[in-house]
Design a protein around this motif. Structure first.
Motif, PDB file in Angstrom:
ATOM      1  N   UNK A 132       0.680  -8.028  12.640  1.00  0.00           N
ATOM      2  CA  UNK A 132       1.316  -7.322  11.754  1.00  0.00           C
ATOM      3  C   UNK A 132       2.589  -6.561  12.332  1.00  0.00           C
ATOM      4  N   UNK A 133       3.668  -6.092  11.948  1.00  0.00           N
ATOM      5  CA  UNK A 133       4.572  -5.219  12.628  1.00  0.00           C
ATOM      6  C   UNK A 133       3.872  -3.732  12.790  1.00  0.00           C
ATOM      7  N   UNK A 134       4.601  -3.005  13.323  1.00  0.00           N
ATOM      8  CA  UNK A 134       4.040  -1.440  13.677  1.00  0.00           C
ATOM      9  C   UNK A 134       4.073  -0.768  12.313  1.00  0.00           C
ATOM     10  N   UNK A 135       5.172  -0.916  11.493  1.00  0.00           N
ATOM     11  CA  UNK A 135       5.159  -0.588   9.977  1.00  0.00           C
ATOM     12  C   UNK A 135       3.964  -0.869   9.093  1.00  0.00           C
ATOM     13  N   UNK A 136       3.938  -2.195   9.338  1.00  0.00           N
ATOM     14  CA  UNK A 136       2.733  -2.850   8.311  1.00  0.00           C
ATOM     15  C   UNK A 136       1.311  -2.369   8.860  1.00  0.00           C
ATOM     16  N   UNK A 137       1.314  -2.391   9.929  1.00  0.00           N
ATOM     17  CA  UNK A 137      -0.154  -1.756  10.541  1.00  0.00           C
ATOM     18  C   UNK A 137      -0.299  -0.414  10.092  1.00  0.00           C
ATOM     19  N   UNK A 138       0.653   0.441  10.006  1.00  0.00           N
ATOM     20  CA  UNK A 138       0.429   1.856   9.442  1.00  0.00           C
ATOM     21  C   UNK A 138       0.491   1.672   7.886  1.00  0.00           C
ATOM     22  N   UNK A 139       0.925   0.805   7.167  1.00  0.00           N
ATOM     23  CA  UNK A 139       0.818   0.650   5.781  1.00  0.00           C
ATOM     24  C   UNK A 139      -0.672   0.024   5.338  1.00  0.00           C
ATOM     25  N   UNK A 140      -1.224  -0.808   6.411  1.00  0.00           N
ATOM     26  CA  UNK A 140      -2.574  -1.335   6.278  1.00  0.00           C
ATOM     27  C   UNK A 140      -3.478  -0.125   6.145  1.00  0.00           C
ATOM     28  N   UNK A 141      -3.343   0.691   7.429  1.00  0.00           N
ATOM     29  CA  UNK A 141      -3.922   1.943   7.623  1.00  0.00           C
ATOM     30  C   UNK A 141      -4.093   2.848   6.327  1.00  0.00           C
ATOM     31  N   UNK A 142      -2.916   3.391   5.721  1.00  0.00           N
ATOM     32  CA  UNK A 142      -2.978   4.049   4.656  1.00  0.00           C
ATOM     33  C   UNK A 142      -3.552   3.395   3.325  1.00  0.00           C
ATOM     34  N   UNK A 143      -3.441   2.417   3.327  1.00  0.00           N
ATOM     35  CA  UNK A 143      -4.004   1.520   2.195  1.00  0.00           C
ATOM     36  C   UNK A 143      -5.479   2.182   1.781  1.00  0.00           C
ATOM     37  N   UNK A 144      -6.187   2.422   2.723  1.00  0.00           N
ATOM     38  CA  UNK A 144      -7.539   2.788   2.730  1.00  0.00           C
ATOM     39  C   UNK A 144      -7.493   4.260   1.972  1.00  0.00           C
ATOM     40  N   UNK A 145      -6.568   5.075   2.045  1.00  0.00           N
ATOM     41  CA  UNK A 145      -6.536   6.246   1.091  1.00  0.00           C
ATOM     42  C   UNK A 145      -6.803   6.038  -0.300  1.00  0.00           C
TER      43      UNK A 145
END
Length: 213
Positions: A132-145
């Motif tokens: 994933x791109x840096x932005x997609x990695x951040x989105x993946x982490x935030x999806x846990x919320x």
């Protein structure tokens, strides 16, 4: 969500045995947002990690609902820092499943897919996190919320690496969480909307050599 309060009283953190900033105090209640600000190197990330239980608080007191026991606080809080916690060798869906398992949360495959779709990762269920791109990695982490139901969120620079659409989504997600009685403490640069939404502004004041004289 039940009413809860995080009490931070005269908290300081240190690096290399030296205090980073002047003592910080704040009370964060259900439905409230606190934004931590300060220049680079002032200790924002260290403070967030310390409140999350990953680093030692040098001095001061942190209490959750009038208790200094950390167990209850950790059960009610969710932390996302600079180290996002994604496993590069797992797919996006597997990353969510792993995070849910260690948090003892159950979710269906449809719920996992819905969370990924909400953050803009529809169709990426089987992509490795490392791809994933840096932005997609951040989105993946935030999806846990969206799947781990904890009232207090600790977010260290959550808007970094997100595009405009991602920032808008995160802002709305935080606003919705507050309306439901959740609470959020975060660090953010140049996010005027989130600063306007905040109930508390914590400005870290670095300790200089002159302060030590």
């Amino acid at each position: 969500m039940t009413h809860a309060v995080l009490h931070i009283s005269n908290v300081t953190c240190a690096r290399g045995g030296e205090d980073l900033f002047e003592p910080v105090s704040c009370q964060l209640a259900s439905g409230e947002l606190a934004v931590i600000a300060g220049p680079n190197g002032s200790g924002k990330t260290t403070l967030m990690a310390s409140l999350a239980g990953l680093k030692v608080i040098e001095a001061g007191d942190m209490r959750f609902n009038d208790s200094s026991e950390q167990t209850a606080w950790l059960q009610h809080s969710h932390y996302i820092g600079h180290q996002l916690g994604n496993k590069g060798n797992l797919s996006c869906a597997e990353n969510l499943s792993f995070a849910l398992k260690i948090n003892q949360v159950s979710a269906t495959e449809a719920q996992l897919e819905a969370a990924l779709e909400a953050v803009g990762l529809a169709g990426y269920e089987y992509h490795l996190a490392s791809e994933l791109s840096a932005g997609q990695k951040k989105r993946l982490a935030l999806s846990r919320l969206l799947l781990i139901d904890k009232p207090f969120w600790l977010l260290d620079e959550p808007f970094v690496n997100l595009d405009h659409a991602g920032c808008d989504w995160l802002y709305q997600t935080i606003a919705d969480h507050l309306k439901l009685g959740g609470a959020v403490m975060l660090t953010a640069h140049d996010q005027q909307k989130i600063h306007q939404l905040a109930n508390h502004h914590i400005d870290l004041k670095p300790i200089t050599d002159e302060d030590l004289l």
